[in-house]
Each structure stands twice: as structure tokens, then as C-alpha cells.
Design a protein around this motif. Structure first.
Motif, PDB file in Angstrom:
ATOM      1  N   GLU A 158      18.670 -38.155  37.204  1.00  0.00           N
ATOM      2  CA  GLU A 158      20.244 -38.607  37.067  1.00  0.00           C
ATOM      3  C   GLU A 158      20.936 -38.309  38.419  1.00  0.00           C
ATOM      4  OE1 GLU A 158      18.494 -36.956  34.931  1.00  0.00           O
ATOM      5  OE2 GLU A 158      18.719 -38.149  33.128  1.00  0.00           O
ATOM      6  N   ALA A 159      20.427 -37.368  39.301  1.00  0.00           N
ATOM      7  CA  ALA A 159      20.787 -37.141  40.469  1.00  0.00           C
ATOM      8  C   ALA A 159      20.987 -38.491  41.396  1.00  0.00           C
ATOM      9  CB  ALA A 159      20.252 -35.815  41.422  1.00  0.00           C
ATOM     10  N   LEU A 160      19.705 -39.067  41.670  1.00  0.00           N
ATOM     11  CA  LEU A 160      19.656 -40.290  42.377  1.00  0.00           C
ATOM     12  C   LEU A 160      20.368 -41.397  41.800  1.00  0.00           C
ATOM     13  CD1 LEU A 160      18.335 -41.763  44.437  1.00  0.00           C
ATOM     14  CD2 LEU A 160      16.253 -42.275  43.308  1.00  0.00           C
ATOM     15  N   ILE A 161      20.515 -41.521  40.416  1.00  0.00           N
ATOM     16  CA  ILE A 161      21.264 -42.614  39.790  1.00  0.00           C
ATOM     17  C   ILE A 161      22.680 -42.241  40.175  1.00  0.00           C
ATOM     18  CG2 ILE A 161      21.772 -43.569  37.834  1.00  0.00           C
ATOM     19  CD1 ILE A 161      19.205 -42.464  36.565  1.00  0.00           C
ATOM     20  N   LEU A 162      23.137 -41.077  39.954  1.00  0.00           N
ATOM     21  CA  LEU A 162      24.495 -40.789  40.279  1.00  0.00           C
ATOM     22  C   LEU A 162      24.908 -41.188  41.667  1.00  0.00           C
ATOM     23  CD1 LEU A 162      25.522 -37.918  38.366  1.00  0.00           C
ATOM     24  CD2 LEU A 162      26.534 -40.055  38.292  1.00  0.00           C
ATOM     25  N   TRP A 163      24.005 -40.725  42.656  1.00  0.00           N
ATOM     26  CA  TRP A 163      24.103 -40.979  44.123  1.00  0.00           C
ATOM     27  C   TRP A 163      24.158 -42.379  44.334  1.00  0.00           C
ATOM     28  CZ3 TRP A 163      21.738 -43.535  47.766  1.00  0.00           C
ATOM     29  CH2 TRP A 163      22.011 -43.318  48.940  1.00  0.00           C
ATOM     30  N   TYR A 164      23.228 -43.202  43.741  1.00  0.00           N
ATOM     31  CA  TYR A 164      23.246 -44.767  44.011  1.00  0.00           C
ATOM     32  C   TYR A 164      24.418 -45.580  43.453  1.00  0.00           C
ATOM     33  CZ  TYR A 164      21.437 -49.231  44.173  1.00  0.00           C
ATOM     34  OH  TYR A 164      21.314 -50.779  44.612  1.00  0.00           O
ATOM     35  N   VAL A 165      24.980 -45.017  42.186  1.00  0.00           N
ATOM     36  CA  VAL A 165      26.354 -45.586  41.541  1.00  0.00           C
ATOM     37  C   VAL A 165      27.417 -45.353  42.505  1.00  0.00           C
ATOM     38  CG1 VAL A 165      27.851 -45.307  39.608  1.00  0.00           C
ATOM     39  CG2 VAL A 165      25.454 -45.589  39.100  1.00  0.00           C
ATOM     40  N   ILE A 166      27.425 -44.006  42.919  1.00  0.00           N
ATOM     41  CA  ILE A 166      28.681 -43.697  43.641  1.00  0.00           C
ATOM     42  C   ILE A 166      28.878 -44.427  45.050  1.00  0.00           C
ATOM     43  CG2 ILE A 166      29.787 -41.869  44.999  1.00  0.00           C
ATOM     44  CD1 ILE A 166      29.045 -40.061  42.543  1.00  0.00           C
ATOM     45  N   ALA A 167      27.533 -44.617  45.598  1.00  0.00           N
ATOM     46  CA  ALA A 167      27.363 -45.309  47.042  1.00  0.00           C
ATOM     47  C   ALA A 167      27.652 -46.835  46.742  1.00  0.00           C
ATOM     48  CB  ALA A 167      26.021 -45.058  47.674  1.00  0.00           C
ATOM     49  N   MET A 168      27.303 -47.378  45.524  1.00  0.00           N
ATOM     50  CA  MET A 168      27.458 -48.670  45.354  1.00  0.00           C
ATOM     51  C   MET A 168      28.978 -48.958  45.066  1.00  0.00           C
ATOM     52  SD  MET A 168      25.997 -50.841  42.025  1.00  0.00           S
ATOM     53  CE  MET A 168      26.779 -49.694  40.826  1.00  0.00           C
ATOM     54  N   PHE A 169      29.543 -48.021  44.537  1.00  0.00           N
ATOM     55  CA  PHE A 169      31.058 -48.388  44.387  1.00  0.00           C
ATOM     56  C   PHE A 169      31.888 -48.308  45.498  1.00  0.00           C
ATOM     57  CE2 PHE A 169      30.332 -48.200  39.854  1.00  0.00           C
ATOM     58  CZ  PHE A 169      30.810 -49.395  39.358  1.00  0.00           C
TER      59      PHE A 169
END
Length: 369
Positions: A229-240
Motif C-alpha cells: 500500500e505504501a507504493l500504491i499511496l505514493w503512486y496515487v499522490i504523485a499522479m494527482f
């Protein structure tokens, strides 16, 4: 005086310089306080989002706060590109260690490249990596540009985690990475010049550190030390972050120059946009002074914390502020609506000018005797 392209009006540049001359010195306390507060808030809310129940209101709120906090901290890369050469060295180091490298945007990716965007012989031309003539293209081009935000984090992961170590053993790949994958630009055809460095002479160390960070993070996830989930959250935040920044970028210029000619300084200024808006809400999507983008292009050495005061002085103190007012937009929607409409009109005019299919003669053909 600064003459416009039409020659009918002149911008009182000397008068404007006199009004803001005392605002050119950056305040280190403001830089440190602003940056450290927001990067700390970003990491704190990132951890909170990771700890909160999945898809809970608390996780969603934490992700929203983390996105805008990281975004503001990351945008200091723009200030780093403009600060006087050789100054704020420790600030640059700290920014890279706790923001630029973990977000995979070390400062060398903007250093030198962005400075070309402010050169009079580069701005708005095909050599400007931060300029695409959106207003002269189909509106779908802007949609495609914004949609790229959702896959850009993958590009940065691949660039630093996989291609960086490969480039150490494949020399041609080193050159390709530098030219085509080491610049925060919007033009995918941009090629970075070999000497496009201003402050970040230790860019190789920044690049290697980004690789090490990505490799350690990947190893920790693979080994169960970090949850996926750490990578997923990093990705979502970077994407936005990329998504909001793409909308801000479209709101920063009029993008009318087709790129085949140099623009006069007056044209460059009038091609840039100010969106003063609300002190708090507008600053969320255009942080660190970027809502005063036309003013920034007028005086690129002005530190971000003085741009608001500079605009107030220019509006009140110029003997003729009519040209300055032409750069103003009421908000992001106003700026996006205008460029969208211009692109739609340009596309319609271009399509109307295209020759239609040849009409065949409906009557019987006469045969030669």
C-alpha cells in the motif's frame, strides 16, 4: 519602454522596475519555514493515510492533504532554478534529500532546463521544452496532455530504478537518458543540451541517490518490510500532483506562438498569465507564487514571497496598467476556458480552410469522336 507586437502601446518597463526594485532579495527564513512545514505535513499525512483503514474518510482526507502539501514542497524546485547561482546550497541539499529524491524529481531535472524557458530567444519556440502551442492545436491535445499525468509516475520509476543502473554499463543509454529523460518539460520532443546545467553540478549524485531510494523502497516492499500500500499511496499522490500541475501549466500561458519564430519580450509577457484569485484556495493549485506567473516572467528574479506585493504595486503605481491587466484571469476555469475556446476556434478555422472532396459531374460524359 516595452513595445507590444502591434506597436500601438508600450509597457512602462523602466517604471515597473522602479516600483519593485527593493523586492528582489529572497528571505531564507520564509523559504525554510514554508518548505519544512509543508514537507513535514506531507510525510505526516502520508503515514496517517497508510495507517488509516482502507478507503475510510480519514484515509481520503489524509491523501488530499498529503497531495497538496507535497505539491507545494515539490514546487520549490522552481525557486531553486531561479535563485542566484551559488546561493541556498544547503537548502538545495535538504530539499533534494527529503523531497526531490523521494518523489523522484531531483532538482537537476529542472535546473538549466527551466532557465532556457525564460531566454528571449528560446521562449515559445520549438526549442522551449516548457511550451506547446496549445491554442493553435486541437483541444484534444490538451486533454491528452492532462491524461498523461496518470501514467507519468511509472515513467519516473522506470527511469531511476531500471534505466539508471543500466545506463552505467550501456554508454549510449547514458546519452539518451540525459537528452530525453532527464528534464521536467511538457514537450515530449525536447532534447536536453549537454551543458544544460546551472547550479546542480553534482547531478550524477542526485541521480544515483534517486536510484538508491527507489531500489531500497522496492526491496523493502518485496521483503515485507513495507506494505505494498505504501507504493500504491505514493503512486496515487504523485499522479494527482502531476494532474493538478498539468492544469496549472495550461493556466500559466496563452500558448499562442506556433513555435516557428522568436517572440519579443513584450509578447512573452502578454503570453503569460496572472491568476491572483484567492490567497488560500488559488495557492493550493498554483503554490509558491505561481499564480503570479506573468509577473514572474516580467521579473524572474523576484522571490516568490514578494510576487503578491509586486503585483499590488504595479496595479496601483503604473501610469498605464492596461497591458498588465491583459494578463489577468479570474481563476483556473477562466484561464482554461479561454485557451480551450481559442484552440476550438483555431481548429474550426483550419478545418474550414481545407479543400473538400472534388465533386463529380452528375451528367453524362461526352466521348471523344
Amino acid at each position: 519602454m516595452m513595445e507590444t507586437a502591434t506597436g500601438k502601446k508600450e509597457f512602462p518597463l523602466r517604471e515597473a522596475h522602479a516600483l519593485v526594485r527593493d523586492l528582489m532579495t529572497p528571505n531564507p527564513w520564509i523559504y525554510w519555514g514554508d518548505f519544512l512545514f509543508h514537507i513535514t505535513l506531507g510525510w505526516a499525512t502520508f503515514v496517517a493515510a497508510l495507517s488509516a483503514p482502507r478507503f475510510s474518510i480519514w484515509q481520503i482526507l489524509a491523501v488530499i492533504v498529503a497531495t497538496f502539501a507535497f505539491y507545494r514542497a515539490a514546487i520549490f524546485i522552481h525557486e531553486l532554478a531561479h535563485l542566484k547561482k551559488g546561493t541556498f546550497g544547503f537548502f538545495r541539499l535538504v530539499w533534494n534529500v527529503i523531497c526531490g529524491i523521494p518523489l523522484l524529481i531531483p532538482s537537476f531535472t529542472y535546473d538549466g532546463v527551466h532557465n532556457d524557458h525564460h531566454r528571449r530567444d528560446v521562449y515559445g519556440t520549438s526549442r522551449d521544452g516548457e511550451y506547446i502551442p496549445f491554442a493553435t492545436l486541437r483541444p484534444a491535445v490538451m486533454v491528452g496532455y492532462v491524461m498523461l499525468s496518470f501514467i507519468l509516475p511509472v515513467f519516473f520509476i522506470v527511469r531511476f530504478l531500471l534505466l539508471t543502473p543500466l545506463s552505467y554499463v550501456i554508454p549510449p543509454l547514458r546519452r539518451l537518458l540525459w537528452e530525453r529523460a532527464s528534464s521536467l518539460t511538457i514537450d515530449m520532443n525536447y532534447r536536453r543540451a549537454p551543458d544544460a546545467i546551472r547550479n546542480d553540478s553534482h547531478w550524477r549524485l542526485q541521480e544515483f541517490s534517486a536510484f538508491v531510494f527507489a531500489a531500497i523502497a522496492a526491496a523493502c516492499i518485496a521483503g515485507g518490510v513495507l506494505a505494498p500500500e505504501a507504493l500504491i499511496l505514493w503512486y496515487v499522490i504523485a499522479m494527482f500532483i502531476f494532474f493538478v500541475n498539468a492544469l496549472r501549466t495550461l493556466s500559466a500561458h496563452a500558448y499562442r506562438n506556433p513555435g516557428d519564430r522568436q517572440m519579443e519580450f513584450a509578447e512573452q509577457f502578454l503570453d503569460s498569465i496572472n491568476v491572483p484569485g484567492n490567497r488560500f484556495l488559488t495557492a493550493l493549485w498554483a503554490p509558491v507564487g505561481l499564480r503570479y506567473h506573468a509577473t514572474h516572467h516580467l521579473f524572474m528574479s523576484l522571490p516568490y514571497h514578494n510576487l503578491g506585493e509586486a503585483q499590488r504595486r504595479l496595479l496601483a503605481g503604473l501610469s498605464d496598467n492596461s497591458l498588465y491587466l491583459e494578463t489577468m484571469r479570474t481563476g483556473m476555469w477562466d484561464a482554461l476556458r479561454r485557451i480551450w475556446n481559442e484552440a476550438a476556434v483555431s481548429s474550426a478555422s483550419r478545418d474550414a480552410a481545407l479543400p473538400g472532396p472534388a465533386l463529380e459531374d452528375a451528367g453524362p460524359r461526352r466521348e471523344n469522336a
